[in-house]
Scaffold this active site. Structure first.
Site, PDB file in Angstrom:
ATOM      1  N   ASP A  76      -2.256  -6.565  13.546  1.00 30.18           N
ATOM      2  CA  ASP A  76      -1.925  -6.163  12.185  1.00 30.18           C
ATOM      3  C   ASP A  76      -0.613  -5.380  12.152  1.00 30.18           C
ATOM      4  O   ASP A  76       0.319  -5.715  12.888  1.00 30.18           O
ATOM      5  CB  ASP A  76      -3.080  -5.334  11.615  1.00 30.18           C
ATOM      6  CG  ASP A  76      -3.317  -5.597  10.141  1.00 30.18           C
ATOM      7  OD1 ASP A  76      -2.495  -5.144   9.332  1.00 30.18           O
ATOM      8  OD2 ASP A  76      -4.316  -6.258   9.805  1.00 30.18           O
ATOM      9  N   HIS A 123      -2.017  -0.966   6.322  1.00 33.14           N
ATOM     10  CA  HIS A 123      -2.930  -2.111   6.305  1.00 33.14           C
ATOM     11  C   HIS A 123      -3.813  -2.146   7.554  1.00 33.14           C
ATOM     12  O   HIS A 123      -5.041  -2.239   7.470  1.00 33.14           O
ATOM     13  CB  HIS A 123      -2.115  -3.397   6.183  1.00 33.14           C
ATOM     14  CG  HIS A 123      -2.911  -4.623   5.892  1.00 33.14           C
ATOM     15  ND1 HIS A 123      -3.468  -5.401   6.876  1.00 33.14           N
ATOM     16  CD2 HIS A 123      -3.250  -5.207   4.718  1.00 33.14           C
ATOM     17  CE1 HIS A 123      -4.103  -6.422   6.323  1.00 33.14           C
ATOM     18  NE2 HIS A 123      -3.987  -6.324   5.013  1.00 33.14           N
ATOM     19  N   ASN A 218      -6.356 -14.851  -0.219  1.00 32.62           N
ATOM     20  CA  ASN A 218      -6.560 -14.258  -1.542  1.00 32.62           C
ATOM     21  C   ASN A 218      -5.997 -15.096  -2.683  1.00 32.62           C
ATOM     22  O   ASN A 218      -5.704 -14.575  -3.756  1.00 32.62           O
ATOM     23  CB  ASN A 218      -5.911 -12.870  -1.596  1.00 32.62           C
ATOM     24  CG  ASN A 218      -6.515 -11.913  -0.598  1.00 32.62           C
ATOM     25  OD1 ASN A 218      -7.671 -12.036  -0.238  1.00 32.62           O
ATOM     26  ND2 ASN A 218      -5.724 -10.970  -0.114  1.00 32.62           N
ATOM     27  N   ALA A 231      -7.469 -19.167   9.877  1.00 30.71           N
ATOM     28  CA  ALA A 231      -8.876 -19.131   9.490  1.00 30.71           C
ATOM     29  C   ALA A 231      -9.551 -20.500   9.511  1.00 30.71           C
ATOM     30  O   ALA A 231     -10.740 -20.601   9.827  1.00 30.71           O
ATOM     31  CB  ALA A 231      -9.005 -18.523   8.088  1.00 30.71           C
ATOM     32  N   SER A 283      -8.625  -9.288   3.488  1.00 29.83           N
ATOM     33  CA  SER A 283      -8.177  -8.496   4.638  1.00 29.83           C
ATOM     34  C   SER A 283      -9.239  -7.508   5.084  1.00 29.83           C
ATOM     35  O   SER A 283      -9.323  -7.150   6.257  1.00 29.83           O
ATOM     36  CB  SER A 283      -6.902  -7.710   4.292  1.00 29.83           C
ATOM     37  OG  SER A 283      -5.763  -8.484   4.449  1.00 29.83           O
TER      38      SER A 283
END
Length: 414
Positions: A76, A123, A218, A231, A283
């Site tokens: 990240d 984040h 998203n 993913a 997230s």
């Protein structure tokens, strides 16, 4: 042209935006202090228990596992260890900063030479907190796996300097330091399919026995359905976002690749320097599931990635039988995942997770009177018979007496 990656959050777009954004507190519990998210030692603590943790019986969960000694690589924006709930949760010596020293225009990249235990964006610090934040007095927020160890791998920043190459390198580093779970809360911009290097790195991690968890994305508003990477690759557990009603959050990406859903709305978590803030996005759904994966790995260290993923999918809460493109196999249920684990499985069953209502017991069909009615009838007959007998005996006695009296009177006259 390099494939760029974006962190999967609704509110975080740049570091400046993060520092100034007003964040809403969950309605489930009262928030204390200001809802302005700032990165400072005086940032307020969340006094209550966030709704995403209220749905879990933590005592029952932690009686099974706390994720002890399981290493979770957080790929990240770094993880700030000055937040006291993360100070002892992060092993910075195993982490790495992979941000390039300069961008394509040869301009210095802010934080490029910093340690992986710093985070100017916030984040990665949020992601790490959801997984393994340590308990702390004054707040009900804690990570789902509070004894797991976070390996911070700084691979992206607010400007999106992370690429498929740096992400592949980050996964390779996680393999090198023997992580057992990898969390990736980002995907390729515009759903671009990355090159083979990244796909190969993911497969290498899976072959090394590492559970790979990634956010689904998203861009789900308006029913948008598309694959996101990494993913949607086989073996990766893609996580969508759910709301308080266990339904897909409006922004959450849909698709056949979605494995499960997890809370992703008004998610309280740790931020740099100290304290907590709220944010939305897949997230923060992904680390919720990564925390569950860490708990399972601690309890069942020999289980393969496929078995860990299947366990999470099978025990998820579902409203329909089988797989759903909105929430996958359902909304993750941490307690069931850790208690309904008698043996490993390779794939979930279509009916698992559904609550089957039992049919009512049919009344017995009786032709004629019931035993109870027969007993009552016989009792009545006996009572009537006794009454008749008593009356007959009484009447007979009276008649005999009268007959004796008449006989005596007749004898007296003669």
């Amino acid at each position: 042209m390099a494939t760029t990656f974006r962190t999967r959050t609704i509110l975080a777009t740049t570091a400046a935006t993060l520092l100034a954004t007003v964040l809403s507190a969950p309605a489930a519990t009262a928030d204390s202090g200001s809802d302005q998210c700032t990165f400072s030692k005086t940032n307020h603590k969340y006094a209550g228990t966030p709704w995403a943790l209220q749905r879990v019986n933590l005592d029952e969960l932690w009686s099974q596992s706390k994720g002890k000694n399981v290493k979770v690589a957080v790929i990240d924006t770094g993880v700030d260890t000055t937040n006291p709930q993360l100070t002892h949760a992060v092993n910075g010596s195993l982490g790495v900063n992979l941000l390039p020293p300069k961008d394509s225009k040869h301009q210095p990249v802010e934080g490029a030479k910093s340690k992986p235990t710093t985070d100017t964006v916030g984040h990665g610090t949020r992601v790490a907190g959801i997984i393994a934040a340590r308990p702390m007095k004054g707040t009900g927020f804690v990570g789902l796996a509070p004894e797991a160890t976070i390996i911070p791998i700084k691979q992206n920043d607010a400007e999106g300097h992370g690429t498929a190459t740096t992400l592949a390198n980050a996964i390779q580093h996680a393999i090198k330091v023997k992580a057992q779970v990898i969390n990736i809360s980002q995907d390729t911009a515009n759903a671009v399919t990355p090159g083979d290097d990244l796909h190969n790195a993911v497969n290498e991690a899976l072959n090394a026995g590492i559970v790979v968890v990634a956010s689904a994305g998203n861009d789900g508003l308006g029913g948008n359905v598309k694959k996101t990477y990494p993913a949607s690759w086989d073996g990766v557990l893609a996580v969508a976002a759910s709301d308080r009603n266990n339904e897909r959050a409006a922004f959450s990406q849909s698709g056949d690749f979605v494995g499960v859903a997890a809370p992703g709305v008004d998610m309280i978590s740790t931020v740099p320097k100290g304290g907590h803030c709220s944010d939305n996005g897949t997230s923060f759904s992904a680390p919720y599931v990564a925390g569950v994966a860490a708990l399972i790995k601690a309890k069942h260290p020999k289980w393969t990635p496929r078995e860990v993923v299947a366990q999470i999918e099978q025990t998820a809460e579902r409203s329909i039988a089988g797989h759903d493109r909105l929430v996958g196999w359902g909304v993750v249920d941490p307690v069931r995942a850790l208690t309904e684990d008698d043996h490993p499985i390779e794939s979930p069953r279509s009916d698992a997770g559904l609550t089957h209502a039992e049919a009512p017991t049919p009344a017995k069909l009786t032709l004629g009177e019931t035993p109870q009615q027969r007993t009552a009838r016989i009792a009545t007959y006996v009572a009537v018979g006794v009454g008749v007998l008593v009356a007959g005996l009484s009447g007979g006695a009276v008649a005999a007496r009268d007959a004796r009296r008449r006989r005596r009177a007749l004898e007296a006259r003669t």
